[in-house]
Design an enzyme around this catalytic site. Structure first.
Site, PDB file in Angstrom:
ATOM      1  N   ASN A   1     -42.855  21.640   7.275  1.00 43.52           N
ATOM      2  CA  ASN A   1     -43.088  23.050   6.967  1.00 43.52           C
ATOM      3  C   ASN A   1     -41.794  23.610   6.385  1.00 43.52           C
ATOM      4  OD1 ASN A   1     -43.622  25.774   6.913  1.00 43.52           O
ATOM      5  ND2 ASN A   1     -43.612  26.041   9.145  1.00 43.52           N
ATOM      6  N   TRP A   2     -41.825  23.839   5.094  1.00 43.15           N
ATOM      7  CA  TRP A   2     -40.598  24.284   4.407  1.00 43.15           C
ATOM      8  C   TRP A   2     -40.351  25.778   4.606  1.00 43.15           C
ATOM      9  CZ3 TRP A   2     -40.893  21.450  -1.053  1.00 43.15           C
ATOM     10  CH2 TRP A   2     -40.910  20.065  -0.825  1.00 43.15           C
ATOM     11  N   LYS A   3     -41.305  26.474   5.156  1.00 40.91           N
ATOM     12  CA  LYS A   3     -41.187  27.922   5.391  1.00 40.91           C
ATOM     13  C   LYS A   3     -40.766  28.633   4.085  1.00 40.91           C
ATOM     14  CE  LYS A   3     -39.922  26.853  10.103  1.00 40.91           C
ATOM     15  NZ  LYS A   3     -39.617  27.392  11.409  1.00 40.91           N
TER      16      LYS A   3
ATOM     17  N   GLY B   1     -36.913  26.226  15.627  1.00 43.22           N
ATOM     18  CA  GLY B   1     -35.721  26.682  14.911  1.00 43.22           C
ATOM     19  C   GLY B   1     -34.562  27.038  15.821  1.00 43.22           C
TER      20      GLY B   1
ATOM     21  N   GLU C   1     -46.581  23.919  19.395  1.00 41.29           N
ATOM     22  CA  GLU C   1     -45.209  24.292  19.050  1.00 41.29           C
ATOM     23  C   GLU C   1     -44.739  25.384  20.016  1.00 41.29           C
ATOM     24  OE1 GLU C   1     -44.242  23.386  14.723  1.00 41.29           O
ATOM     25  OE2 GLU C   1     -45.340  25.253  14.696  1.00 41.29           O
TER      26      GLU C   1
ATOM     27  N   HIS D   1     -49.339  29.677  12.531  1.00 38.50           N
ATOM     28  CA  HIS D   1     -47.959  29.282  12.847  1.00 38.50           C
ATOM     29  C   HIS D   1     -47.310  30.413  13.661  1.00 38.50           C
ATOM     30  CE1 HIS D   1     -43.686  28.489  12.375  1.00 38.50           C
ATOM     31  NE2 HIS D   1     -44.037  27.230  12.212  1.00 38.50           N
TER      32      HIS D   1
ATOM     33  N   GLU E   1     -44.582  31.893  13.537  1.00 40.85           N
ATOM     34  CA  GLU E   1     -43.929  32.983  12.796  1.00 40.85           C
ATOM     35  C   GLU E   1     -44.968  33.958  12.248  1.00 40.85           C
ATOM     36  OE1 GLU E   1     -41.601  30.256  10.514  1.00 40.85           O
ATOM     37  OE2 GLU E   1     -40.570  29.757  12.370  1.00 40.85           O
TER      38      GLU E   1
ATOM     39  N   SER F   1     -37.924  21.960  16.724  1.00 38.85           N
ATOM     40  CA  SER F   1     -36.605  21.310  16.614  1.00 38.85           C
ATOM     41  C   SER F   1     -36.689  19.791  16.662  1.00 38.85           C
ATOM     42  CB  SER F   1     -35.645  21.847  17.684  1.00 38.85           C
ATOM     43  OG  SER F   1     -35.448  23.239  17.512  1.00 38.85           O
TER      44      SER F   1
ATOM     45  N   GLY G   1     -37.018  22.804  10.075  1.00 41.09           N
ATOM     46  CA  GLY G   1     -35.677  22.661   9.499  1.00 41.09           C
ATOM     47  C   GLY G   1     -35.362  21.268   8.979  1.00 41.09           C
TER      48      GLY G   1
HETATM   49  C1  PEP Z   1     -41.969  24.754  12.448  1.00 38.77           C
HETATM   50  O1  PEP Z   1     -41.650  25.511  11.553  1.00 38.77           O
HETATM   51  O2  PEP Z   1     -43.154  24.530  12.641  1.00 38.77           O
HETATM   52  C2  PEP Z   1     -40.921  24.137  13.261  1.00 38.77           C
HETATM   53  C3  PEP Z   1     -41.280  23.371  14.238  1.00 38.77           C
HETATM   54  O3  PEP Z   1     -39.601  24.406  12.933  1.00 38.77           O
HETATM   55  P1  PEP Z   1     -38.297  23.626  13.462  1.00 38.77           P
HETATM   56  O4  PEP Z   1     -38.568  22.154  13.323  1.00 38.77           O
HETATM   57  O5  PEP Z   1     -37.191  24.099  12.574  1.00 38.77           O
HETATM   58  O6  PEP Z   1     -38.093  24.005  14.898  1.00 38.77           O
END
Ligand code: PEP
Length: 252
Positions: free
Chosen positions: A9-11, A174, A168, A96, A98, A214, A236
Site C-alpha cells: 500500500n503506497w498510500k 506506520g 491491521e 483501510h 486511515e 509495520s 512503508g
Molecule cells: C498499511 O498501510 O496498511 C500499513 C500496514 O502500513 P505500515 O506497513 O507502514 O505500518
C-alpha cells in the site's frame, strides 16, 4: 492450501517517475517468486495506469487504495469500480484504517464499497483492526467482530470467496510497533472462526487473512510462520523495492 499474498500500500507517496521506477524494480525482482505468491501493489489513483503499464509483463497485480460504491454520476472526486476495472485493477482496499480514522469512513459505507467492488468484478481487501485504547481495554475481538459483521453484511457465501481480509491493528500501522506473531495469530484465528460461524467452516479455510502493521524484512517470516497468517499488507516498507522484495521472499 492458501497461496501467500503480499500487497503493498503506497498510500499518498511516490510521483510519476518514482511510482514507475518502483513498479519496474518490483516486477523484475519478483520474476522467480511471483508464481509462489500473489503479489499486488496499490499506488495512488493518478499513477495506476502508469504502474499498470510498468507491470504489464509481470504477474504483479495492481489494486486501488479506495473506490466509491456508486456506478457513475455526480460524485465529484470519486472513482468507480468500472473505472478501476477499465485500467486493469484487480484488487481494492476497503476500510483501510486511515480511511476509517482520518477520513471518517463508517462500517456502513465500507460495506457498500465491498459490495460494489464485488458486484463490479474487483476483489476487495477488507481491512479491520483495533485502536490502541481498544486493545488495552481488551476490546480487540469485539471491534474486529463488528467491523467484519458490518463490513460483510448481506454478502452471500459465493461472494465471500472474492474477499481477502487484512487484520491491521491501528497501533501498529506506520508506528514501527508490530503485533507479536502470537498476537497476530490469535486475532487471525478468531477471524477465521467468526467467518466460519457467519458462513461455512470449509469455505473460510480458503479465505486469505493478511497481517498489516509495520511489516519489515526482519519480521515477515516469523509472522508468516503463523498458521492463520496467509499474507502481509505492507505500507512503508513497500516503498523500497529491496525491502518489499525481501518481504515477498520471506513469505513463500
Ligand atoms: C498499511 O498501510 O496498511 C500499513 C500496514 O502500513 P505500515 O506497513 O507502514 O505500518
Amino acid at each position: 492450501m492458501r497461496k501467500p499474498f503480499v500487497a503493498g500500500n503506497w498510500k499518498m507517496n511516490t510521483d510519476s517517475r518514482t511510482s514507475v521506477e518502483l513498479a519496474e524494480r518490483i516486477a523484475s525482482g519478483s520474476m522467480d517468486t511471483s508464481q509462489k505468491a500473489t503479489i499486488a501493489v496499490c499506488p495512488p489513483f493518478v499513477y495506476l495506469q502508469a504502474v499498470a503499464k510498468a507491470l504489464s509483463a509481470s504477474s504483479v497485480a495492481i489494486g486501488a487504495q479506495d473506490m466509491y460504491f456508486e456506478a457513475k454520476g455526480a460524485f465529484t472526486g470519486e472513482i468507480s469500480t468500472a473505472m478501476l476495472k477499465d485500467i486493469g485493477c484487480i484488487y481494492c482496499l476497503c476500510g483501510h484504517s486511515e480511511r476509517r480514522h482520518v477520513i471518517g469512513e463508517t462500517d456502513e459505507l465500507i460495506n457498500k464499497k465491498v459490495t460494489a467492488a464485488i458486484g463490479g468484478g474487483l476483489l476487495p481487501i477488507l481491512c479491520v483492526g483495533e485502536l490502541l485504547a481498544e486493545r488495552e481495554a481488551t476490546q480487540t475481538d469485539k471491534v474486529v467482530t463488528r467491523q467484519l459483521k458490518e463490513g460483510l453484511s448481506g454478502l452471500s457465501a459465493e461472494k465471500l470467496s472474492a474477499v481477502t481480509i487484512a487484520y491491521e491493528p491501528v497501533w501498529a500501522i506506520g508506528t514501527g510497533l508490530t503485533a507479536t506473531p502470537q498476537q497476530a495469530q490469535d486475532v487471525h484465528e478468531m477471524i477465521r472462526e467468526l467467518l466460519g460461524q457467519m458462513y461455512d467452516a470449509s469455505l473460510t479455510e480458503e479465505i486469505r487473512i493478511l497481517y498489516g502493521g509495520s511489516v519489515k524484512p526482519g519480521n515477515a517470516a516469523e509472522l508468516m510462520g503463523q498458521k492463520d497468517v496467509d499474507g502481509l499488507l505492507v505500507g512503508g516498507a513497500s516503498l523500497k523495492a529491496d525491502d518489499f522484495l525481501a518481504i515477498i521472499n520471506a513469505s513463500i
